[in-house]
Write an enzyme that holds these catalytic residues in place. Structure first.
Site, mmCIF file in Angstrom:
data_model
loop_
_atom_site.group_PDB
_atom_site.id
_atom_site.type_symbol
_atom_site.label_atom_id
_atom_site.label_comp_id
_atom_site.label_asym_id
_atom_site.label_seq_id
_atom_site.Cartn_x
_atom_site.Cartn_y
_atom_site.Cartn_z
ATOM 1 N N SER A 96 0.567 -1.071 -0.044
ATOM 2 C CA SER A 96 -0.014 0.197 -0.022
ATOM 3 C C SER A 96 0.816 1.248 0.008
ATOM 4 O O SER A 96 0.375 2.259 -0.381
ATOM 5 C CB SER A 96 -0.972 -0.025 1.101
ATOM 6 O OG SER A 96 -1.830 -1.054 1.084
ATOM 7 N N THR A 120 -1.639 3.930 3.013
ATOM 8 C CA THR A 120 -2.542 4.720 2.185
ATOM 9 C C THR A 120 -2.797 6.175 2.440
ATOM 10 O O THR A 120 -2.207 7.009 1.602
ATOM 11 C CB THR A 120 -3.781 4.103 1.880
ATOM 12 O OG1 THR A 120 -3.622 2.692 1.399
ATOM 13 C CG2 THR A 120 -4.678 4.858 1.030
ATOM 14 N N GLU A 166 -11.008 5.707 25.370
ATOM 15 C CA GLU A 166 -11.861 4.684 24.932
ATOM 16 C C GLU A 166 -11.370 3.071 25.653
ATOM 17 O O GLU A 166 -12.066 2.530 26.418
ATOM 18 C CB GLU A 166 -11.935 4.479 23.605
ATOM 19 C CG GLU A 166 -12.877 3.521 23.043
ATOM 20 C CD GLU A 166 -12.963 3.397 21.563
ATOM 21 O OE1 GLU A 166 -12.104 3.736 20.911
ATOM 22 O OE2 GLU A 166 -14.049 2.766 21.118
ATOM 23 N N GLU A 179 -9.931 5.207 16.991
ATOM 24 C CA GLU A 179 -9.684 4.069 17.728
ATOM 25 C C GLU A 179 -8.130 4.216 18.078
ATOM 26 O O GLU A 179 -7.666 5.249 17.630
ATOM 27 C CB GLU A 179 -9.564 2.911 16.609
ATOM 28 C CG GLU A 179 -10.852 2.057 16.861
ATOM 29 C CD GLU A 179 -11.093 1.317 18.078
ATOM 30 O OE1 GLU A 179 -9.950 0.883 18.751
ATOM 31 O OE2 GLU A 179 -12.176 1.046 18.270
#
Ligand SMILES: *[C@@H]1O[C@H](CO)[C@@H](O)[C@H](O)[C@H]1NC(C)=O
Ligand SMILES: *[C@@H]1O[C@H](CO)[C@@H](O)[C@H](O)[C@H]1NC(C)=O
Ligand SMILES: *[C@@H]1O[C@H](CO)[C@@H](O)[C@H](O)[C@H]1NC(C)=O
Ligand SMILES: *[C@@H]1O[C@H](CO)[C@@H](O)[C@H](O)[C@H]1NC(C)=O
Length: 512
Positions: free
Chosen positions: A114, A177, A237, A292
């Site tokens: 990638s 990417t 989180e 995340e």
């Protein structure tokens, strides 16, 4: 006996003849149906006018790892979820007016990764595997070889032309990417200073490059908080701190906020869906969303409390917010959207996770189509490379895409699935032979399709990927292309970079 057979043949022949009209009306696939499809297509395509205007806006969608077999399987899944047999379905971007093929090999490898791929289609120069924003003279992983070989991208050219820029990904925002847009680095894995601090040669990690050098970026949405936070900062989180956290004492999230404030921008930093949904694009100039600690969830798992705690937005909703923020600039914008989890599902050998992410990605393309116009927006949908997924055997029409081939067994007398991988974790031999999957549910999300060759991770594949395009100059993308041509077409269509003073651009600009 002969007479009996004759009677039987006559009967079945007659019954068959009588049944035939019903059989057709079952799914409507009469000869008239097929010929009608062709005639409708011809009516539409024969009237197509080339759009040779200027692309005020460019949106590039990358389905990471979305090779052609993945597109086919994705469309079958889409059709089957809608209660059809599936094969006749289209993904919406397959209806774009122009399609072409992209050759994805890198400077040094028949099968790309990638990083070299994103360097190629964003910067227009094929490069070495693992490197980002550097030409082919740099050596992967060697910091000292990256200086002087840095190359600019469509993002830089768009900023120079006064456009707004941003990107959306479901991977870490520092992953290969998106990093191809903004980073210049000899190793794609150097996403945080944990990796660069021991390098000699003065290489800045990817997260720091993003925050320090791209304050212009107005939309950064994806995962990857761990490379922005200090190692001793608690993740909101996860309630822990990542071992990949920063050791240089920098809190890049805070620095991003301060930097945006310095530009007099009304900015928003969010890390969960509730806060994301509260952003008003009409009053927000820039957004950083890190949903995340590492990559975002598979779309299939987004609502599963086993995986997702605080909630994260869909790629479609991130795309919508991005366009609404960026399109406030009268000079237009460049936006990149990456469906990264297609690739991750394949690497794990779990086709179901990959294909559900194809459908989430398609929704993002639909959203963009709905709120942009092909008169002034060039939209490109393509992939960086394929995967080793194959769709094979002779399953019946409408056989479940995750099912076993329903018409035959393999030579070993055992069933096999329509979807298989050439390599990866799905390689299984028990007691010297292939396991019997007769009683295995191959349709569950965690099922790993069988693979011929054992590898820790299923790999990319080297065949061409498709390019789907609509909007100004999209016809230039028909035919077979080097993936590096795509950067040139985007620049030419939007009159930026090497083409900013191009005669055709100037002419179109003055006449348009
Ligand atoms: C970097 O160097 C430090 C101190 O020498 C060492 O503890 C750490 O493991 C090294 N990190 C990497 C990623 O090599
Ligand atoms: C989302 O983020 C906001 C802002 O940090 C926080 O107040 C809220 O509690 C978070 N929501 C969830 C569900 O974690
Ligand atoms: C987008 O967000 C809205 C709430 O703002 C929600 O109702 C909708 O389901 C979301 N769309 C997707 C595709 O997740
Ligand atoms: C392994 O294969 C042999 C030969 O096919 C068979 O006799 C034996 O029962 C098998 N063992 C197990 C544990 O399946």
């Amino acid at each position: 006996m002969t007479r009996l057979l004759l009677v039987y043949a006559l009967l079945t022949g007659t019954i068959g003849f009588l049944l035939r009209p019903d059989e057709y009306s079952g799914n409507g696939e009469t000869p008239t149906h097929w010929r009608g499809l062709a005639s409708n297509m011809i009516k539409q395509k024969a009237r197509l006018q080339l759009n040779v205007g200027v692309a005020k806006n460019v949106i590039m969608f990358i389905g990471d790892g979305m090779g052609i077999s993945t597109v086919t399987a994705g469309r079958i899944l889409k059709g089957q979820l809608a209660g059809q047999t599936g094969e006749e379905e289209y993904l919406s971007f397959e209806n774009f007016p122009y399609t072409g093929l992209s050759k994805t090999y890198s400077q040094d490898s028949q099968v790309t990764d990638s990083a070299s791929a994103s360097t190629s289609y964003f910067c227009g120069v094929k490069a070495n595997i693992g490197t980002l924003g550097l030409d082919g003279r740099s050596t992967r992983g060697q910091c000292s070889t990256q200086h002087n070989y840095e190359i600019s991208s469509i993002l830089d050219w768009s900023i120079a032309a006064g456009k707004s820029v941003g990107f959306v990904t479901t991977a870490r925002v520092t992953h290969a990417t998106p990093a191809g847009l903004y980073a210049n680095i000899a190793e794609r894995h150097w996403e945080g200073d944990i990796y660069t601090r021991n390098q000699t040669g003065g290489c800045k990690d990817i997260a720091a490059q993003l925050v320090d050098d791209y304050k212009q970026m107005q939309v950064i949405l994806g995962g990857g908080r761990e490379f922005f936070q200090r190692f001793d900062q608690m993740d909101p989180e996860r309630g822990d701190n990542s071992r990949y956290g920063r050791r240089d004492g920098r809190d890049l999230i805070q620095e991003w906020k301060t930097g945006q404030h310095g530009l007099n921008r009304n900015s928003a930093y969010v890390w969960n869906e509730t806060a994301f949904n509260q952003i008003d694009p009409t009053t927000t100039d820039s957004v950083l969303g890190l949903f995340e600690q590492s990559h975002m969830q598979y779309d299939y798992d987004r609502f599963d409390p086993r995986y997702e705690k605080a909630g994260e937005p869909s790629i479609a909703n991130m795309t919508e917010l991005a366009i609404k923020i960026l399109s406030k600039n009268p000079n237009g914008y460049f936006l990149m959207v990456e469906g990264a989890k297609i690739d991750h599902g394949h690497h794990e050998g779990r086709a179901k996770l990959a294909l559900y992410d194809v459908l989430a990605f398609e929704k993002a393309v639909d959203t963009a189509d709905r709120i942009t116009s092909e008169t002034d927006t060039l939209t490109i949908v393509t992939a960086d490379h394929g995967h080793t997924l194959s769709i094979s055997g002779y399953p019946s029409r409408g056989n479940g895409i995750f099912d076993k081939v329903d018409t035959s067994l393999a030579q070993d007398g055992k069933p096999y699935t329509t979807l298989l991988y050439a390599n990866g974790q799905g390689y299984r031999v028990h007691n010297g032979s292939r396991p019997d999957i007769t009683n295995v549910d191959t349709t569950i999300d965690q099922y790993q399709q069988e693979a011929a060759v054992p590898l820790a991770q299923e790999t990319h594949s080297g065949e061409d990927v498709a390019i789907y395009a609509r909007g100004p100059m999209s016809h230039l993308l028909t035919g077979v292309h080097e993936d590096s041509n795509i950067a040139g077409v985007m620049a030419y269509a939007s009159c930026v970079g090497a083409y900013s003073n191009y005669a055709d651009c100037a002419a179109s600009l003055t006449s348009g």
